[in-house]
Structures are given as structure tokens and as C-alpha cells.
Write a protein that holds these residues in place. Structure first.
Motif, PDB file in Angstrom:
ATOM      1  N   LYS A 175      -1.540  -0.016 -12.952  1.00 30.54           N
ATOM      2  CA  LYS A 175      -0.199  -0.491 -12.904  1.00 30.54           C
ATOM      3  C   LYS A 175       0.845   0.109 -14.040  1.00 30.54           C
ATOM      4  CE  LYS A 175      -1.831  -3.437  -9.822  1.00 30.54           C
ATOM      5  NZ  LYS A 175      -1.377  -3.103  -8.525  1.00 30.54           N
ATOM      6  N   CYS A 190      -1.278   7.303  -8.320  1.00 29.36           N
ATOM      7  CA  CYS A 190      -2.130   6.475  -8.995  1.00 29.36           C
ATOM      8  C   CYS A 190      -2.820   5.669  -8.117  1.00 29.36           C
ATOM      9  CB  CYS A 190      -1.256   5.505  -9.874  1.00 29.36           C
ATOM     10  SG  CYS A 190      -0.342   6.500 -11.102  1.00 29.36           S
ATOM     11  N   CYS A 237      -1.931   7.913 -15.151  1.00 30.03           N
ATOM     12  CA  CYS A 237      -2.065   6.617 -14.783  1.00 30.03           C
ATOM     13  C   CYS A 237      -2.972   5.749 -15.619  1.00 30.03           C
ATOM     14  CB  CYS A 237      -2.677   6.490 -13.225  1.00 30.03           C
ATOM     15  SG  CYS A 237      -1.345   7.591 -12.250  1.00 30.03           S
ATOM     16  N   SER A 260       7.688   4.034 -11.159  1.00 23.60           N
ATOM     17  CA  SER A 260       7.194   5.547 -10.965  1.00 23.60           C
ATOM     18  C   SER A 260       7.903   6.400 -11.548  1.00 23.60           C
ATOM     19  CB  SER A 260       7.366   5.532  -9.299  1.00 23.60           C
ATOM     20  OG  SER A 260       6.334   4.865  -8.368  1.00 23.60           O
ATOM     21  N   SER A 308       2.636   2.887  -3.852  1.00 26.79           N
ATOM     22  CA  SER A 308       1.742   3.026  -5.057  1.00 26.79           C
ATOM     23  C   SER A 308       2.641   3.702  -6.151  1.00 26.79           C
ATOM     24  CB  SER A 308       0.600   4.022  -4.552  1.00 26.79           C
ATOM     25  OG  SER A 308      -0.241   3.354  -3.709  1.00 26.79           O
ATOM     26  N   ALA A 339      -4.628   2.096  -6.641  1.00 23.94           N
ATOM     27  CA  ALA A 339      -4.006   0.874  -6.493  1.00 23.94           C
ATOM     28  C   ALA A 339      -4.225   0.036  -7.840  1.00 23.94           C
ATOM     29  CB  ALA A 339      -4.514  -0.049  -5.400  1.00 23.94           C
ATOM     30  N   LYS A 356       0.618  -1.131  -0.011  1.00 21.87           N
ATOM     31  CA  LYS A 356       0.016   0.012  -0.050  1.00 21.87           C
ATOM     32  C   LYS A 356       0.798   1.305  -0.106  1.00 21.87           C
ATOM     33  CE  LYS A 356      -4.099  -1.893   2.154  1.00 21.87           C
ATOM     34  NZ  LYS A 356      -5.122  -1.512   2.998  1.00 21.87           N
TER      35      LYS A 356
END
Length: 105
Positions: free
Chosen positions: A51, A46, A74, A98, A25, A48, A22
Motif C-alpha cells: 500500500k 506493486c 513498494c 502511484s 494497483s 496487491a 484490481k
């Protein structure tokens, strides 16, 4: 006693793994209808479910009259593609770490 300690240790590892997931992210650069990559340095966290960081560039015209529209953000899914007709083009690039969508024209 040893079984109880093993159970506690495994439960602690599970909780740590959930918390780390968590806490890490995906973060992407974000812009909409920008004419330059210089306008695309805002970032967003973004959801959860997302991806991918995505960059889509739409270009039209030739030479000095070339106009570009850059969109970054995202996405939960992404398909890379490039279509170029000679007068107009659309390019979509995807990445999954990221701030990986920093590049632009």
C-alpha cells in the motif's frame, strides 16, 4: 421483476468495484543502492498487499566526499523516520499514491 433487476444491478456494481480495485494497483519507482536519483526512474507494479511507495536514503561523509545510497520500491507497511548523526544519516519517506516516490536528493 423489479426485485430481480435491483439484484442484478447491485451484483453488477459489486463486480465492477472488484474489477476496478484490481485494475488500479499501486505503481512505484524502483531502484536499489543507487548513487543518484537519476538511476531511480524504473517503475514497478506493486503486489496487491503493498500500500506504500517507499524511499530510503542512506548518506555518509561530509561535503564533497558525501556518498549516498538510494533505495525505492513498494512496501506493505512503512514508518517515516530520519536519523542524522552528523557523519551519517538514514531517511525513510512513505507515500500512498502511484509514482509518488519520485523525489530524491
Amino acid at each position: 421483476m423489479a426485485t430481480m433487476m435491483k439484484t442484478f444491478f447491485l451484483a453488477s456494481l459489486l463486480v465492477a468495484a472488484v474489477c476496478l480495485e484490481k485494475g488500479h494497483s499501486l505503481r512505484c519507482f524502483h531502484c536499489a543502492d543507487a548513487s543518484s536519483n537519476w538511476d531511480c526512474f524504473k517503475t514497478q507494479m506493486c503486489p496487491a498487499t503493498d500500500k506504500f511507495c517507499v524511499t530510503t536514503i542512506i548518506a555518509a561523509g561530509r561535503g564533497q566526499s558525501d556518498e549516498r545510497q538510494i533505495n525505492k520500491g513498494c512496501s506493505s507497511n512503512c514508518t517515516e523516520r530520519k536519523v542524522d548523526t552528523g557523519i551519517a544519516s538514514v531517511s525513510t519517506k512513505c507515500c500512498s499514491s502511484s509514482l509518488c516516490n519520485v523525489d530524491g536528493p
